[in-house]
Scaffold this active site. Structure first.
Site, PDB file in Angstrom:
ATOM      1  N   ARG A 213       0.797  -1.224   0.000  1.00  0.00           N
ATOM      2  CA  ARG A 213       0.000   0.000   0.000  1.00  0.00           C
ATOM      3  C   ARG A 213       0.835   1.282   0.000  1.00  0.00           C
ATOM      4  O   ARG A 213       0.365   2.320  -0.481  1.00  0.00           O
ATOM      5  CB  ARG A 213      -0.942   0.002   1.209  1.00  0.00           C
ATOM      6  CG  ARG A 213      -1.970  -1.110   1.153  1.00  0.00           C
ATOM      7  CD  ARG A 213      -3.055  -0.937   2.179  1.00  0.00           C
ATOM      8  NE  ARG A 213      -4.026  -2.035   2.121  1.00  0.00           N
ATOM      9  CZ  ARG A 213      -5.087  -2.117   2.894  1.00  0.00           C
ATOM     10  NH1 ARG A 213      -5.343  -1.167   3.779  1.00  0.00           N
ATOM     11  NH2 ARG A 213      -5.917  -3.139   2.780  1.00  0.00           N
TER      12      ARG A 213
ATOM     13  N   ASP B 153     -15.699   9.473   8.541  1.00  0.00           N
ATOM     14  CA  ASP B 153     -14.583   8.591   8.209  1.00  0.00           C
ATOM     15  C   ASP B 153     -13.286   9.370   8.355  1.00  0.00           C
ATOM     16  O   ASP B 153     -13.279  10.609   8.240  1.00  0.00           O
ATOM     17  CB  ASP B 153     -14.708   8.037   6.790  1.00  0.00           C
ATOM     18  CG  ASP B 153     -13.860   6.781   6.589  1.00  0.00           C
ATOM     19  OD1 ASP B 153     -14.379   5.673   6.813  1.00  0.00           O
ATOM     20  OD2 ASP B 153     -12.669   6.923   6.259  1.00  0.00           O
TER      21      ASP B 153
END
Length: 285
Positions: free
Chosen positions: A32, A141
């Site tokens: 990632r 979020d």
């Protein structure tokens, strides 16, 4: 990536997001973060870590943290929580909130929006029974990127095929090419806010229902305890908390207790913070 590099990233991620990486997740970090390093013109993770250690790279730090958070989600995920909302939570609230007729729902770690929009669709499907009621859905979020996608309400063919009944797709979405956009009425039902679960909850106000599913599994025990304690302070005395299938308060905190025969559903513990009426399960009509 050296062990020291990995230790630095583990500490950074835990401090910034609560994410508790085990010692064997180097492969996940590399997969990632290598693209993040390349995008920043860096040779790899060692140079990325060096840049972060020096400080003054807040934007890069934010990219790193957001890249490591998991945003797997889909419409009506796991089905049971939405059955609980329709068959248990709403009937209970319609009885206990009959004078004020307002309900606040928090979708914590809402990712790209499938959960809050699923809640909105469920409410719209019960519009006749809920006439005169006002529902406020707050979706939060850590990642601004996923919030922007949620705000747009635009999803791919693959995304709308995951968990969304065809009749709801046709009813609430418009197709443009290979993409589908949820209608403006449902988009208007959601308030989006960037928010870190490690932050103070008090400014969010009180909630009647909290959906916090499939995120606490990434936190260590102390962080979970802290989050449950703070959630208990912002949920109404008879409010309800919905956790993911692999999550529980049992053995972690006594701030909440399970609702009998309702897997994943919890209420504030009536033995804490003064007397509170236990939840009476009301059959759906």
């Amino acid at each position: 990536m050296t062990p020291l590099d990995y230790d630095f990233l583990r500490k950074l991620l835990k401090e910034r997001s609560g994410l508790d990486l085990s010692a064997d997740k180097q492969y996940l970090v590399e997969s990632r973060l290598v693209p993040i390093a390349r995008k920043a013109g860096l040779s790899g993770i060692p140079e990325l870590v060096s840049r972060l250690v020096k400080g003054g790279a807040e934007a890069l730090t934010t990219e790193v943290v957001e890249a490591m958070t998991t945003n797997e989600t889909f419409f009506f995920r796991d089905k049971i929580p939405f059955d609980h909302l329709r068959d248990t939570i709403l009937p209970q609230l319609m009885t206990s909130r009959v004078t004020r007729k307002t309900v606040r729902i928090w979708s914590a770690a809402s990712s790209t929006g499938q959960e809050p929009y699923s809640i909105a669709m469920l409410l719209k499907e019960k519009a006749a029974a809920l006439a005169g009621w006002r529902f406020e859905i707050v979706a939060t979020d850590l990642s601004q990127e996923v919030l922007e996608k949620s705000k747009s309400g635009i999803y791919s063919q693959f995304e709308v095929q995951r968990g969304l009944p065809i009749q709801l797709l046709v009813k609430y979405f418009a197709q443009t090419g290979e993409l589908w956009q949820i209608n403006s009425e449902l988009r208007g039902m959601i308030q989006h806010r960037q928010f870190n679960l490690l932050q103070d909850f008090s400014h969010l106000g009180k909630f009647d229902v909290i959906f916090c599913r499939n995120v606490l599994i990434y936190f260590d025990q102390d962080t979970k305890i802290n989050i449950f304690e703070r959630m208990a302070k912002i949920i109404e005395p008879d409010g309800m908390l919905m956790l993911g299938a692999a999550e529980s308060v049992v053995g972690i905190t006594d701030a909440f207790r399970p609702v009998p025969d309702r897997r994943g559903l919890y209420q504030v513990n009536p033995t804490r913070g003064g007397a509170r009426a236990p939840l009476k399960v009301v059959a759906a009509r």
